[in-house]
Design an enzyme around this catalytic site. Structure first.
Site, PDB file in Angstrom:
ATOM      1  N   SER A 242       0.837  -1.192   0.000  1.00 21.88           N
ATOM      2  CA  SER A 242       0.000   0.000   0.000  1.00 21.88           C
ATOM      3  C   SER A 242       0.881   1.254   0.000  1.00 21.88           C
ATOM      4  O   SER A 242       1.689   1.431  -0.905  1.00 21.88           O
ATOM      5  CB  SER A 242      -0.960  -0.042   1.191  1.00 21.88           C
ATOM      6  N   GLU A 371      -9.017  -5.528  -4.636  1.00 23.19           N
ATOM      7  CA  GLU A 371      -8.449  -4.462  -3.811  1.00 23.19           C
ATOM      8  C   GLU A 371      -9.537  -3.547  -3.240  1.00 23.19           C
ATOM      9  O   GLU A 371      -9.474  -3.117  -2.090  1.00 23.19           O
ATOM     10  CB  GLU A 371      -7.453  -3.627  -4.625  1.00 23.19           C
ATOM     11  N   HIS A 486      -7.346  -5.939  -0.099  1.00 22.43           N
ATOM     12  CA  HIS A 486      -6.240  -5.115   0.369  1.00 22.43           C
ATOM     13  C   HIS A 486      -5.762  -5.583   1.743  1.00 22.43           C
ATOM     14  O   HIS A 486      -6.565  -5.755   2.656  1.00 22.43           O
ATOM     15  CB  HIS A 486      -6.712  -3.668   0.434  1.00 22.43           C
TER      16      HIS A 486
END
Length: 583
Positions: A242, A371, A486
């Site tokens: 990230s 995601e 994610h």
């Protein structure tokens, strides 16, 4: 109150939508079961002998493995002077060498941050601005015939939107168990976050990017001192997820940092993602707007006065989370607030030019299958087609796209809602997840892999599609459906559940073996192959850029059409970004 009763109370309050009240109602014992999982240690490691490292003598933890070998872990090693006083809002300076043994058995404190929602329960260390610039080293105690010059080194940079988290969230004994046993030294680092790490006035008064300068100094520490821990400073891979993945990419571009390592692994984040950085003017505007919101009443052009006012504010007043303060609104594009900026210093040339000039490196990069699922579930978004329109208006503003902004918002809405029945809730949610994932992560990562391949780098591109439906903890109540999303891939590399308990089953253990083998092979050799004696992962091919490795049981395999080739639609959209195209 019994845990069973607390659970009933927790679920009833959760159903009302008041998540914070639900966590309070749960009580500590239930919070630990629901959230912390393996953050809580069932037993303590033993102590090591004093190591006369070149940074100064240190004593750490000894983590014994199932085969009887030991991995030594040294936690909370300071690599920079305290970034306070005269060093507040300035580039970091190296910490002095010490002569007396330093106890390095606990993680150092976090950079000050706002513990909203889950943060208050999943963080295991306190906050301290003066002592937040530390790192951790995990090193095999054994010798290796293959690595006579020292073990390959993997440096992990944590994510958290450039505003939250620390290295303590990502494990110690699990890093030893998952990665170090495969003959690598692992380093995890802290850096300044939020306002403290990414404030800028947009001019020479305060150029900002202190978080990136911190990361660079940590990498210089690795070059100077990792040999005394058994690592090879000439064989270093940096990896992150990230915002940590974006940091990894940006570090590979800046002439101040790009020669401090050989390989990069940006996961679900890179410099081609829109959240990764802003122009100095845009970031300075956002900073001024926020400081006015919290009390500064000076003139916009008085940047010296602004900085002096900021330096005199308490740490508590400057703490921010992913969302700084309730009711704050800014005029700039994007959902994140304090991020890197194109400053003319850490980035002395436009990013696109630095990318062309960057030394060739081996790259491993990718995303999870869904995601956007994480952001849709935890962002409290409405599950209808109008949410797509509203989110597009939030992200794509005139500051980036000029008078075209409204047309672009409409194009996006029409693309993701074409032939979509607004009453088909399941497909509406799926399109919303695709849209959020595409604009935040997927398209940027695809473009990154494609661009770096075109520039002559060796690129290995993947999609992580595995998930355990029993591995989401309380988050299964927030997510509209379950899938690889994610942050989920981190547990299969570092071993920590991060935001929910991780109790791997047999399939999970197979995926842990796959992921740790691919990652350590890449760190050691610049090639993730072979996996169990077989070459399975082809390098990115510019002739077929959508071809990638799908990581999923029963075994990883090369497949076509990454994210259904939706990046083709976004090519034209991104070309209209008048601000980013000039950086």
């Amino acid at each position: 109150m019994k845990v069973a009763q607390r659970f009933q109370d927790f679920t009833s309050v959760l159903a009302s939508g008041n998540y914070q009240a639900a966590m309070v109602r749960a009580g500590r014992s239930l919070r630990e079961r629901l959230l912390m999982g393996n953050y809580l240690s069932s037993s303590r490691p033993s102590s090591t002998e004093i190591l006369n490292a070149t940074c100064g003598p240190v004593r750490g933890n000894a983590y014994q493995q199932e085969d009887g070998r030991f991995v030594d872990g040294y936690l909370g090693i300071p690599y920079a002077k305290p970034p306070v006083g005269e060093l507040r809002f300035k580039k970091p300076e190296p910490h002095e060498i010490w002569s007396e043994p330093r106890e390095c058995q606990k993680f150092g404190p976090r950079c000050p941050q706002n513990d909203d929602f889950f943060g208050a329960f999943v963080n295991i260390v306190g906050k301290n601005e003066a002592h937040c610039l530390t790192l951790n080293v995990f090193a095999p105690r054994w010798q290796s015939e293959e690595w006579k010059s020292g073990f390959p080194v993997m440096v992990f940079i944590h994510g958290g939107g450039f505003s939250v988290h620390s290295s303590s969230n990502y494990g110690d004994r699990t890093i030893a168990r998952n990665l170090c046993v495969k003959d690598v030294v692992v380093v995890s680092i802290n850096y300044r976050l939020g306002i403290l790490g990414f404030f800028t006035t947009g001019d020479d008064v305060c150029k900002g990017n202190f978080g990136l300068w911190d990361q660079t100094l940590a990498l210089k520490w690795v070059q100077e001192h990792i040999a005394s821990f058994g690592g090879d400073p000439k064989n270093v891979t940096i990896f992150g997820q990230s915002a940590g993945g974006a940091s990894v990419d940006l570090l590979s571009l800046s002439p101040h940092s790009r020669d401090l390592f050989q390989r990069v692994i940006p996961m679900a984040g890179c410099g081609e993602c829109d959240f990764a950085y802003r122009s100095n003017e845009q970031q300075a505007t956002l900073c001024r707007e926020y400081l006015k919101f919290i009390g500064w009443d000076g003139e916009d052009k008085d940047t010296k006065g602004l900085l002096e006012w900021l330096k005199n504010q308490s740490t508590t007043k400057l703490e921010v989370g992913i969302t700084p303060k309730k009711d704050f609104r800014h005029s700039q594009s994007g959902n994140l607030y304090f991020v890197p900026n194109y400053d003319g210093d850490f980035f002395p040339k436009p990013i696109s030019q630095l990318r062309k000039e960057a030394p060739k490196k081996q790259i491993m990069a990718g995303t999870t299958e869904f995601e956007g699922l994480f952001f849709v579930g935890l962002g409290g978004m409405g599950k209808n087609v109008e949410t797509i329109r509203k989110f597009a208006k939030t992200i794509y503003k005139e500051c980036d796209y000029g008078v075209e902004a409204g047309n672009i918002q409409n194009e996006i809405y029409e693309y993701y809602t074409k032939d979509l029945d607004p009453k088909d809730k399941e497909k509406v949610i799926q399109q919303l997840v695709h849209f959020v994932g595409d604009c935040a992560i997927n398209v940027g990562m695809y473009n990154y892999a494609k661009i770096m391949t075109e520039l002559g780098h060796d690129v290995y591109f993947y999609s992580f599609d595995h998930f355990n439906p029993n591995g989401f903890g309380i988050f299964k109540w927030f997510l509209p459906f379950l899938g690889a999303t994610h942050c989920i891939e981190i547990r299969y590399i570092l071993g920590k559940g991060l935001i929910s308990k991780f109790s791997p089953d047999d399939d999970d253990r197979k995926v842990i073996h796959i992921m740790t083998t691919l990652f350590t092979n890449f760190a050691k050799y610049g090639d993730p192959n072979p996996l169990d004696g077989q070459t399975v992962w082809e390098k990115q091919n510019i002739e077929n850029p959508y071809r990638h490795l799908q990581i999923k049981l029963p075994a990883p395999k090369m497949v076509e059409d990454y994210q259904a080739r939706r990046a083709e639609f976004w090519d034209a959209i991104r070309a209209k970004n008048i601000t980013r195209s000039s950086l």
